[in-house]
Design a protein around this motif. Structure first.
Motif, mmCIF file in Angstrom:
data_model
loop_
_atom_site.group_PDB
_atom_site.id
_atom_site.type_symbol
_atom_site.label_atom_id
_atom_site.label_comp_id
_atom_site.label_asym_id
_atom_site.label_seq_id
_atom_site.Cartn_x
_atom_site.Cartn_y
_atom_site.Cartn_z
ATOM 1 N N LYS A 74 0.823 -1.474 -0.149
ATOM 2 C CA LYS A 74 -0.353 0.116 0.032
ATOM 3 C C LYS A 74 0.927 1.546 0.196
ATOM 4 N N LEU A 75 2.053 1.385 0.708
ATOM 5 C CA LEU A 75 3.412 2.268 0.336
ATOM 6 C C LEU A 75 3.772 3.086 -0.799
ATOM 7 N N ILE A 76 4.147 1.254 -1.479
ATOM 8 C CA ILE A 76 4.470 1.220 -2.408
ATOM 9 C C ILE A 76 3.721 2.306 -3.596
ATOM 10 N N ALA A 77 2.093 1.184 -3.665
ATOM 11 C CA ALA A 77 0.930 2.320 -4.257
ATOM 12 C C ALA A 77 0.503 3.280 -4.512
ATOM 13 N N LEU A 78 0.824 3.888 -3.452
ATOM 14 C CA LEU A 78 0.251 5.404 -2.924
ATOM 15 C C LEU A 78 1.063 6.562 -3.797
ATOM 16 N N PRO A 79 2.549 6.147 -4.285
ATOM 17 C CA PRO A 79 3.174 7.255 -4.744
ATOM 18 C C PRO A 79 2.602 7.174 -6.195
ATOM 19 N N VAL A 80 2.207 5.674 -6.426
ATOM 20 C CA VAL A 80 2.074 5.423 -8.061
ATOM 21 C C VAL A 80 0.633 5.869 -8.508
ATOM 22 N N LEU A 81 -0.395 5.905 -7.098
ATOM 23 C CA LEU A 81 -1.541 6.036 -7.340
ATOM 24 C C LEU A 81 -1.676 8.104 -8.114
ATOM 25 N N LEU A 82 -1.072 8.500 -7.604
ATOM 26 C CA LEU A 82 -0.667 10.093 -7.054
ATOM 27 C C LEU A 82 -0.161 10.616 -8.189
ATOM 28 N N VAL A 83 0.937 9.537 -8.540
ATOM 29 C CA VAL A 83 1.288 10.025 -10.737
ATOM 30 C C VAL A 83 0.106 9.625 -10.978
ATOM 31 N N LEU A 84 -0.315 8.359 -11.400
ATOM 32 C CA LEU A 84 -1.466 8.117 -11.755
ATOM 33 C C LEU A 84 -2.594 9.409 -12.152
ATOM 34 N N GLY A 85 -2.611 9.222 -11.287
ATOM 35 C CA GLY A 85 -4.092 10.441 -10.720
ATOM 36 C C GLY A 85 -3.465 11.998 -11.361
ATOM 37 N N VAL A 86 -1.931 12.218 -11.546
ATOM 38 C CA VAL A 86 -1.830 13.373 -12.012
ATOM 39 C C VAL A 86 -1.715 13.886 -13.795
ATOM 40 N N VAL A 87 -1.439 12.098 -13.791
ATOM 41 C CA VAL A 87 -1.350 12.094 -15.925
ATOM 42 C C VAL A 87 -3.080 11.318 -16.282
ATOM 43 N N CYS A 88 -3.570 11.326 -15.246
ATOM 44 C CA CYS A 88 -4.801 10.470 -16.189
ATOM 45 C C CYS A 88 -5.810 12.629 -15.656
ATOM 46 N N PHE B 276 -7.459 4.729 -23.765
ATOM 47 C CA PHE B 276 -5.832 5.380 -22.856
ATOM 48 C C PHE B 276 -6.432 5.441 -22.049
ATOM 49 N N GLN B 277 -7.415 6.474 -21.628
ATOM 50 C CA GLN B 277 -8.265 7.690 -21.155
ATOM 51 C C GLN B 277 -8.554 6.221 -19.663
ATOM 52 N N GLU B 278 -9.167 5.739 -20.903
ATOM 53 C CA GLU B 278 -10.318 4.456 -19.567
ATOM 54 C C GLU B 278 -9.839 3.943 -18.697
ATOM 55 N N ILE B 279 -8.591 3.200 -19.858
ATOM 56 C CA ILE B 279 -8.129 2.491 -19.107
ATOM 57 C C ILE B 279 -7.179 3.424 -17.204
ATOM 58 N N GLY B 280 -6.494 3.852 -17.799
ATOM 59 C CA GLY B 280 -6.120 4.602 -17.122
ATOM 60 C C GLY B 280 -6.302 5.166 -15.695
ATOM 61 N N ASN C 45 -9.268 3.290 -14.824
ATOM 62 C CA ASN C 45 -9.461 2.218 -14.239
ATOM 63 C C ASN C 45 -8.662 1.638 -13.569
ATOM 64 N N ILE C 46 -7.480 1.698 -13.812
ATOM 65 C CA ILE C 46 -6.266 1.938 -13.010
ATOM 66 C C ILE C 46 -6.093 2.417 -10.899
ATOM 67 N N LYS C 47 -6.615 3.289 -11.558
ATOM 68 C CA LYS C 47 -6.576 4.703 -10.260
ATOM 69 C C LYS C 47 -7.543 4.075 -10.225
ATOM 70 N N GLU C 48 -8.996 3.742 -10.318
ATOM 71 C CA GLU C 48 -9.786 3.187 -9.168
ATOM 72 C C GLU C 48 -9.337 1.853 -8.219
ATOM 73 N N ASN C 49 -8.945 0.846 -8.869
ATOM 74 C CA ASN C 49 -9.095 -0.125 -8.538
ATOM 75 C C ASN C 49 -7.326 0.084 -8.213
ATOM 76 N N LEU C 50 -6.491 0.824 -7.584
ATOM 77 C CA LEU C 50 -5.489 1.016 -7.269
ATOM 78 C C LEU C 50 -5.792 1.978 -5.927
ATOM 79 N N ARG C 51 -6.904 2.751 -5.534
ATOM 80 C CA ARG C 51 -7.666 3.695 -4.691
ATOM 81 C C ARG C 51 -8.279 2.682 -3.961
ATOM 82 N N ASP C 52 -8.950 1.415 -4.580
ATOM 83 C CA ASP C 52 -9.832 0.577 -4.236
ATOM 84 C C ASP C 52 -8.609 -0.314 -2.699
#
Length: 103
Positions: free
Chosen positions: A15-29, A86-90, A92-99
């Motif tokens: 979860k600690l590793i996924a948090l920065p990934v979620l932040l970066v993915l959120g900015v990219v989306c 690609f926007q929808e895939i991103g 979806n991945i962001k939502e799964n990471l958040r969950d």
């Protein structure tokens, strides 16, 4: 008992590793959504121009140019479609990471 504790710590570390990934993915989306909204105006104008040129080519019997314009129009629509996919895939991945993070 130790396996359960080890699994808990592994889940916390993931979860600690996924948090920065979620932040970066959120900015990219967010940037992708803004870019898509802004480019829609220019792409719409480009499509209208291609349609106008296609009508001109039909009346002037310029069949090769018409085929090229149709190909360009289809490529623009395909690029738009892929951009949305690609926007929808991103998203979806962001939502799964958040969950996963908030589970």
């Amino acid at each position: 008992m130790t396996v359960r504790i080890l699994g808990f710590f592994v889940k916390i570390i993931l979860k600690l590793i996924a948090l920065p990934v979620l932040l970066v993915l959120g900015v990219v989306c967010l940037l992708a959504k803004i870019a898509f909204e802004l480019s829609s105006f220019f792409i719409g104008a480009l499509i209208l121009y291609i349609i106008g040129c296609s009508i001109y080519c039909v009346f002037q019997s310029l069949w090769l140019q018409l085929a090229l314009l149709v190909g360009i129009g289809l490529a623009v629509y395909a690029a738009l479609f892929l951009f949305v996919v690609f926007q929808e895939i991103g998203e979806n991945i962001k939502e799964n990471l958040r969950d996963f993070i908030f589970s």
